[in-house]
Scaffold this motif. Sequence first.
Motif, PDB file in Angstrom:
ATOM      1  N   THR A  23       0.525  -0.982  -0.024  1.00  0.00           N
ATOM      2  CA  THR A  23      -0.127   0.282   0.129  1.00  0.00           C
ATOM      3  C   THR A  23       1.071   1.321  -0.167  1.00  0.00           C
ATOM      4  O   THR A  23       0.308   2.117   0.312  1.00  0.00           O
ATOM      5  N   ASP A  60       1.089   6.314   0.946  1.00  0.00           N
ATOM      6  CA  ASP A  60       0.297   5.570   1.380  1.00  0.00           C
ATOM      7  C   ASP A  60      -0.892   7.167   1.401  1.00  0.00           C
ATOM      8  O   ASP A  60      -0.538   7.307   2.412  1.00  0.00           O
ATOM      9  N   TRP A  72      -3.082   0.610   6.125  1.00  0.00           N
ATOM     10  CA  TRP A  72      -1.482   1.504   6.933  1.00  0.00           C
ATOM     11  C   TRP A  72       0.098  -0.307   6.298  1.00  0.00           C
ATOM     12  O   TRP A  72       0.147  -0.256   6.990  1.00  0.00           O
ATOM     13  N   ARG A 104       4.408   0.998  -4.253  1.00  0.00           N
ATOM     14  CA  ARG A 104       2.880   1.486  -4.521  1.00  0.00           C
ATOM     15  C   ARG A 104       2.371   0.189  -5.224  1.00  0.00           C
ATOM     16  O   ARG A 104       2.251   1.003  -6.133  1.00  0.00           O
TER      17      ARG A 104
END
Length: 205
Positions: A23, A60, A72, A104
């Motif tokens: 993430t 994130d 998270w 990510r």
Amino acid sequence: GINATEAWDSVNGEGYVVAVLDTGQVEHEDLEGQFIAGYDFISDPENARDGDGRDPDPNDEGDWDSKYDSSWHGTHVAGTIAALTDNGIGVAGVAHGAKVQHVRVLGNLGGAWTDVSDAIIWASGGSIEGVPDNETPADVINLSLGGGVPCQTFMQDAVDIATGNGSLVVIAAGNSSSDVSGFSPASCGFSPSLSAQVLSGMPSV
């Protein structure tokens, strides 16, 4: 259970880069100085929540919705790998001398398979059209993610490229108590010539 304290007498991860495809990153005092430059591979601006597609900022932006707070998850994984030691804060990472490269691939709507496969290649030092090459290719690529489909050809190709570039690809087997053959990318790379390994813990793609 993994005898980490005994292992630290021999190695602590120093000199290694671990790419965390997840993430993204959140700054945390127990990970201060542990991150190196990564990339945001989420191509859908709505999923990315940062107003654009792929870009060099792997922050994130949260995956919260009307029912749940943000996980998270990428930072949680980073802490397991490389949280600082002897600082009186949080936990100790199993490879606390290593550096984490956040890549990510998961947003508030999950992730796209093509984003994940491109990120695997990029993290290993391979070239992806429209994205600057990774100046610090990862020694280890961690994917604590997956979805309920068998390994796709393009995902197998990504794992093959990454292992060919010298990266060890570590992939989640999942939390479903089901045969790993039905999950991607965990079912990719079970050839003796490849280095894909299996761990547990898997948000959905």
